[in-house]
Design an enzyme around this catalytic site. Structure first.
Site, PDB file in Angstrom:
ATOM      1  N   LYS A 157      38.752   7.839  46.797  1.00 33.73           N
ATOM      2  CA  LYS A 157      40.118   7.948  46.966  1.00 33.73           C
ATOM      3  C   LYS A 157      40.739   9.469  46.898  1.00 33.73           C
ATOM      4  O   LYS A 157      40.343  10.071  45.580  1.00 33.73           O
ATOM      5  CB  LYS A 157      40.838   6.853  46.121  1.00 33.73           C
ATOM      6  CG  LYS A 157      41.040   5.558  46.625  1.00 33.73           C
ATOM      7  CD  LYS A 157      42.198   5.325  47.764  1.00 33.73           C
ATOM      8  CE  LYS A 157      41.993   4.086  48.202  1.00 33.73           C
ATOM      9  NZ  LYS A 157      42.109   3.943  49.773  1.00 33.73           N
TER      10      LYS A 157
ATOM     11  N   HIS B 290      36.061  -6.848  49.800  1.00 31.86           N
ATOM     12  CA  HIS B 290      37.094  -5.870  49.648  1.00 31.86           C
ATOM     13  C   HIS B 290      37.766  -5.762  48.394  1.00 31.86           C
ATOM     14  O   HIS B 290      38.466  -6.745  48.021  1.00 31.86           O
ATOM     15  CB  HIS B 290      38.165  -5.868  50.911  1.00 31.86           C
ATOM     16  CG  HIS B 290      38.936  -5.082  50.796  1.00 31.86           C
ATOM     17  ND1 HIS B 290      40.738  -5.202  50.573  1.00 31.86           N
ATOM     18  CD2 HIS B 290      39.133  -3.677  50.964  1.00 31.86           C
ATOM     19  CE1 HIS B 290      41.218  -4.208  50.709  1.00 31.86           C
ATOM     20  NE2 HIS B 290      40.330  -3.102  50.918  1.00 31.86           N
ATOM     21  N   ARG B 291      37.096  -4.588  47.536  1.00 31.46           N
ATOM     22  CA  ARG B 291      37.853  -4.387  46.147  1.00 31.46           C
ATOM     23  C   ARG B 291      37.299  -5.716  45.387  1.00 31.46           C
ATOM     24  O   ARG B 291      37.863  -6.160  44.397  1.00 31.46           O
ATOM     25  CB  ARG B 291      39.457  -4.603  45.928  1.00 31.46           C
ATOM     26  CG  ARG B 291      39.914  -3.644  46.822  1.00 31.46           C
ATOM     27  CD  ARG B 291      41.547  -3.370  46.956  1.00 31.46           C
ATOM     28  NE  ARG B 291      42.199  -2.775  47.884  1.00 31.46           N
ATOM     29  CZ  ARG B 291      43.440  -2.736  48.268  1.00 31.46           C
ATOM     30  NH1 ARG B 291      44.415  -3.192  47.301  1.00 31.46           N
ATOM     31  NH2 ARG B 291      43.808  -1.995  49.182  1.00 31.46           N
TER      32      ARG B 291
ATOM     33  N   ASP C 259      38.950  -9.580  52.055  1.00 31.27           N
ATOM     34  CA  ASP C 259      39.477 -10.166  50.482  1.00 31.27           C
ATOM     35  C   ASP C 259      38.710 -11.400  50.624  1.00 31.27           C
ATOM     36  O   ASP C 259      38.740 -12.006  49.384  1.00 31.27           O
ATOM     37  CB  ASP C 259      40.980 -10.191  50.441  1.00 31.27           C
ATOM     38  CG  ASP C 259      41.584  -8.937  50.653  1.00 31.27           C
ATOM     39  OD1 ASP C 259      40.949  -7.870  50.507  1.00 31.27           O
ATOM     40  OD2 ASP C 259      42.989  -9.021  50.932  1.00 31.27           O
TER      41      ASP C 259
ATOM     42  N   HIS D 274      42.708   1.168  43.050  1.00 30.78           N
ATOM     43  CA  HIS D 274      42.952   1.568  44.128  1.00 30.78           C
ATOM     44  C   HIS D 274      44.133   2.492  44.250  1.00 30.78           C
ATOM     45  O   HIS D 274      44.231   3.391  44.831  1.00 30.78           O
ATOM     46  CB  HIS D 274      43.462   0.239  44.967  1.00 30.78           C
ATOM     47  CG  HIS D 274      43.890   0.724  46.451  1.00 30.78           C
ATOM     48  ND1 HIS D 274      45.247   0.895  46.963  1.00 30.78           N
ATOM     49  CD2 HIS D 274      43.203   0.650  47.501  1.00 30.78           C
ATOM     50  CE1 HIS D 274      45.280   1.065  47.966  1.00 30.78           C
ATOM     51  NE2 HIS D 274      44.386   1.215  48.517  1.00 30.78           N
TER      52      HIS D 274
ATOM     53  N   GLU E 184      34.622   3.746  48.014  1.00 26.68           N
ATOM     54  CA  GLU E 184      35.751   4.651  48.741  1.00 26.68           C
ATOM     55  C   GLU E 184      36.234   5.639  47.770  1.00 26.68           C
ATOM     56  O   GLU E 184      36.609   5.362  46.842  1.00 26.68           O
ATOM     57  CB  GLU E 184      36.797   3.811  49.115  1.00 26.68           C
ATOM     58  CG  GLU E 184      37.749   4.561  49.953  1.00 26.68           C
ATOM     59  CD  GLU E 184      38.779   3.830  50.294  1.00 26.68           C
ATOM     60  OE1 GLU E 184      39.026   2.684  50.549  1.00 26.68           O
ATOM     61  OE2 GLU E 184      40.161   4.684  50.596  1.00 26.68           O
TER      62      GLU E 184
ATOM     63  N   GLU F  27      33.011  -3.565  48.323  1.00 24.86           N
ATOM     64  CA  GLU F  27      33.861  -2.279  48.415  1.00 24.86           C
ATOM     65  C   GLU F  27      34.624  -1.940  47.276  1.00 24.86           C
ATOM     66  O   GLU F  27      35.240  -2.754  46.720  1.00 24.86           O
ATOM     67  CB  GLU F  27      34.617  -2.299  49.653  1.00 24.86           C
ATOM     68  CG  GLU F  27      35.418  -1.057  49.901  1.00 24.86           C
ATOM     69  CD  GLU F  27      36.727  -0.563  49.492  1.00 24.86           C
ATOM     70  OE1 GLU F  27      37.384   0.312  49.788  1.00 24.86           O
ATOM     71  OE2 GLU F  27      37.256  -1.715  48.879  1.00 24.86           O
TER      72      GLU F  27
ATOM     73  N   ASP G 296      37.378   1.367  44.980  1.00 23.25           N
ATOM     74  CA  ASP G 296      38.195   2.509  45.185  1.00 23.25           C
ATOM     75  C   ASP G 296      37.906   3.173  44.129  1.00 23.25           C
ATOM     76  O   ASP G 296      37.916   2.743  42.912  1.00 23.25           O
ATOM     77  CB  ASP G 296      39.373   1.996  45.540  1.00 23.25           C
ATOM     78  CG  ASP G 296      39.748   1.240  46.723  1.00 23.25           C
ATOM     79  OD1 ASP G 296      39.754   1.647  47.802  1.00 23.25           O
ATOM     80  OD2 ASP G 296      40.218  -0.071  46.274  1.00 23.25           O
TER      81      ASP G 296
HETATM   82  O1  G3P Z   1      37.355   0.642  52.848  1.00 25.00           O
HETATM   83  C1  G3P Z   1      38.310  -0.087  53.469  1.00 25.00           C
HETATM   84  C2  G3P Z   1      39.742  -0.188  52.864  1.00 25.00           C
HETATM   85  O2  G3P Z   1      39.597  -0.274  51.542  1.00 25.00           O
HETATM   86  C3  G3P Z   1      40.552   0.908  53.096  1.00 25.00           C
HETATM   87  O3  G3P Z   1      41.875   1.008  52.769  1.00 25.00           O
HETATM   88  O4  G3P Z   1      43.627   1.039  51.114  1.00 25.00           O
HETATM   89  O5  G3P Z   1      42.297  -0.937  50.998  1.00 25.00           O
HETATM   90  O6  G3P Z   1      41.363   1.219  50.171  1.00 25.00           O
HETATM   91  P1  G3P Z   1      42.271   0.484  51.256  1.00 25.00           P
HETATM   92 MG    MG Z   2      39.433   0.902  49.809  1.00 28.18          MG
END
Ligand code: G3P
Ligand code: MG
Length: 244
Positions: free
Chosen positions: A114, A10-11, A234, A52, A112, A37, A39
């Protein structure tokens, strides 16, 4: 029997390095994830940037809205020092730079899209498509996700060969019609709001089901049994250690 517990970083590996930076992406392989992943949103001059928040305040040494800063203004900021001294000098990556790395490293990438209030969804989609086209990355390495159904719908029109995943905190009762509209590949939801019944409905309909962002494997032991295919976390290494 060894069970496979698939993860998306995640990120990037955001537990060990500043989120959405090359430093976080470069840790993904050794931490056990195939997927990353990120953003993405547009700079003021229309460049897809990997960050993000709506502002640069939390993750850089600057202040202001991403959408009101140019590429060159964003590139001057330090995006690593807030996380730790060893990361001073990290920059906010562009989507183009990230795609180059992902293509080379052979990862799968969850982009993702945004969309913050006031953002131009079509401009975002057009610019993202342009950068993807220029990168010549195999489209099979990419998945779009978004909380914004319209962004995914637009991506279906202009880049139909890239898979689409609908993000929801909680899967709504009218999920099927929205998933049908975007010819979705996957559903990504907050693990805290998923129920066994909702998981069953999504799996029976043939979609991939991913959960964000459980950072401790013990939080989602039952989710795997419900049929969840992947955790967006994470801390991917934590799952590698428990996958047996
Ligand atoms: O892709 C899952 C997650 O990234 C969605 O929420 O706020 O972390 O971008 P956020
Ligand atoms: Mg995200």
């Amino acid at each position: 029997m060894k069970k496979e517990h698939k993860t998306t970083a995640h990120r990037g590996v955001s537990s060990l390095a500043p989120e959405n930076t090359m430093a976080a992406f470069k840790l993904v392989k050794e931490q056990g994830s195939q997927w990353i992943e990120i953003d993405v949103q547009l700079s003021a001059d229309g460049v897809p940037m990997v960050i993000h928040d709506q502002t640069v305040n939390r993750c850089t040494n600057g202040r202001g809205k991403v959408s009101e800063m140019s590429l060159s203004q964003l590139k001057m900021l330090d995006a690593g020092g807030w996380f730790g001294d060893m990361y001073v000098g990290e920059r906010i990556p562009t989507l183009a730079e990230t795609l180059m790395y992902v293509k080379e490293a052979g990862h799968d990438l969850n982009i993702e899209l945004k969309v913050y209030p006031g953002d131009n969804v079509h401009a975002l989609c057009d610019k993202v498509k342009l950068v993807i086209d220029e990168s010549e990355i195999p489209l099979s390495q990419i998945l779009f996700s978004s909380f914004d159904n319209e962004a995914l719908h637009q991506m279906m029109r202009i880049l139909p060969l890239v898979r689409r995943g609908q993000l929801w905190q909680k899967i709504p009762d009218d999920a099927y019609s929205l998933l049908h509209k975007i010819e979705a590949y996957s559903v990504h939801c907050d693990y805290r709001f998923l129920t066994e019944q909702k998981a069953q409905l999504i799996k029976e309909a043939g979609y991939q089901l991913y959960c964000y962002t459980p950072n401790f494997p013990e939080l989602v032991e039952k989710h795997w049994q419900w049929g969840v295919d992947m955790m967006i976390t994470d801390d991917p290494k934590a799952y590698a250690l428990t996958a047996d």
